[in-house]
Design an enzyme around this catalytic site. Structure first.
Site, PDB file in Angstrom:
ATOM      1  N   GLU A 177       0.822  -1.204   0.000  1.00  0.00           N
ATOM      2  CA  GLU A 177       0.000   0.000   0.000  1.00  0.00           C
ATOM      3  C   GLU A 177       0.861   1.260   0.000  1.00  0.00           C
ATOM      4  O   GLU A 177       1.171   1.819   1.055  1.00  0.00           O
ATOM      5  CB  GLU A 177      -0.937   0.013   1.214  1.00  0.00           C
ATOM      6  CG  GLU A 177      -1.865   1.203   1.241  1.00  0.00           C
ATOM      7  CD  GLU A 177      -2.823   1.185   2.422  1.00  0.00           C
ATOM      8  OE1 GLU A 177      -3.468   2.224   2.659  1.00  0.00           O
ATOM      9  OE2 GLU A 177      -2.930   0.150   3.119  1.00  0.00           O
ATOM     10  N   LYS A 219      -2.072  -2.216  -3.435  1.00  0.00           N
ATOM     11  CA  LYS A 219      -3.219  -1.597  -2.766  1.00  0.00           C
ATOM     12  C   LYS A 219      -3.079  -0.077  -2.854  1.00  0.00           C
ATOM     13  O   LYS A 219      -2.768   0.597  -1.872  1.00  0.00           O
ATOM     14  CB  LYS A 219      -3.298  -2.052  -1.314  1.00  0.00           C
ATOM     15  CG  LYS A 219      -4.612  -1.722  -0.601  1.00  0.00           C
ATOM     16  CD  LYS A 219      -4.607  -2.320   0.805  1.00  0.00           C
ATOM     17  CE  LYS A 219      -5.964  -2.142   1.482  1.00  0.00           C
ATOM     18  NZ  LYS A 219      -6.261  -0.732   1.804  1.00  0.00           N
ATOM     19  N   GLY A 262      -9.748   5.970   0.352  1.00  0.00           N
ATOM     20  CA  GLY A 262      -9.352   7.297   0.815  1.00  0.00           C
ATOM     21  C   GLY A 262     -10.464   7.977   1.590  1.00  0.00           C
ATOM     22  O   GLY A 262     -11.060   7.397   2.501  1.00  0.00           O
TER      23      GLY A 262
END
Length: 336
Positions: A177, A219, A262
């Site tokens: 990520e 990710k 997000g």
């Protein structure tokens, strides 16, 4: 290598994605404070996780769940290990392995690097023994007029690659990520520019460390304008930039991409994911979800710490999982 590839492919199977439930205790406490739950202590945290993992039929749409390292060893009120609650539904247990971030000396003010490589091989072996089959490493990249710096990119991408190699040697699929943050007033074009730089550096570092790409997943953040940007972006525009960024940077050997949501709402995240999967793209990867709040927001608000609301909260979670499973197939009906 064959097991790593099979696990990675299973995590991005058609119509499925990953539930991110590795939030820290302070992050989760803040979420429940916003929902009106006071005094969110460890018992409530465990009860909420149990609610998530015991949701009936969740495995129809969720292929894997990321747990915090402490929760990987936790169990239900009835004594069933959380990993068993997941396994019985065919959901692969995963674990977060980075130890947060610290300021990066020599970089631009506010830039950080992730910690957690020390002792990772021993911890990864322990997590594997406990039942984990994949692991997440998160690093933060900030956008400003002069950030990210060369130093921040190199340090974070190299550390991420070292993590990935270590995890694979212990039999865990890395879920990487590189979180390009949406804080600021930057445009969607600037976000795309930075993401391309980050992902190119990530995959260069992975190659230099001999990471097996067929047993590795990305990710990333969706490509959106900064939170303070005056120009909003439609789901179709977010999708177009997100897919273009992947096409320019992600090797075809990578089985799939599990997007972060997000600061997007539940509905916004589903619409963006659905729009991505309606685009004819060059890359063969599965484009699916790795959401946290965009899967759990309504669930958490519905539960609110009340055990009598657990069933309704689980139905809320299942509804969002179903919506995003449909979005992975490009078949989500808005509002359904």
């Amino acid at each position: 290598a064959a097991e790593l590839a099979a696990t990675a492919s299973a995590l991005v199977a058609p119509g499925k994605g990953v539930l991110s439930s590795d939030e820290s205790a302070p992050t989760l406490a803040a979420r429940f404070e916003a929902a009106g739950v006071d005094g969110f202590e460890d018992d409530a945290r465990r009860a909420y996780r149990e609610l998530l993992y015991a949701t009936p039929e969740l495995g129809t749409y969720v292929s894997g769940a990321i747990l915090g390292a402490d929760m990987l060893f936790e169990q239900s009120a009835g004594g069933t290990p959380f990993v068993d609650l997941l396994n019985v539904q065919g959901i692969l247990p995963g674990v977060r392995v980075d130890a947060g971030d610290v300021q990066l000396p020599g970089a631009i003010a506010g830039e950080t690097c992730s910690r957690g490589l020390d002792g990772l091989d021993e911890r990864a072996a322990l997590y594997r023994e406990q039942g984990a089959r994949f692991a997440k490493w998160r690093t933060k990249i900030r956008i400003s007029d002069n950030a990210p710096s060369f130093l921040a990119l190199k340090e974070n991408c190299w550390t991420m690659a070292r993590c990935a190699r270590t995890l694979q040697e212990q039999g865990l699929v890395p879920l990487l990520e590189p979180a390009v943050l949406s804080e600021g007033a930057h445009s969607i074009e600037r976000a795309a520019e930075v993401q391309e730089r980050v992902y190119v550096d990530v995959f260069r570092a992975l190659a230099e460390n001999g990471v097996f790409l067929e047993g590795c997943l990305l990710k990333p953040s969706m490509t959106t304008p900064g939170d303070d940007c005056p120009e909003a972006a439609t789901a179709e525009l977010v999708a177009a930039y997100s897919v273009r960024t992947l096409e320019r940077t992600v090797p075809s050997a990578v089985p799939g991409v599990c997007f972060n949501s997000g600061t997007l709402s539940e509905e916004e995240a589903s619409l963006c994911l659905d729009a991505m999967n309606r685009i004819e793209r060059k890359g063969p990867w599965s484009v699916t979800f790795g959401f946290s709040s965009s899967l759990q927001a309504t669930c958490a608000q519905t539960w609110g710490g009340d055990p009598d609301r657990a069933g309704a909260a689980q139905q809320a979670l299942l509804a969002r999982a179903r919506a995003n499973g449909e979005a992975n197939l490009g078949k989500y009906a808005p509002g359904s």
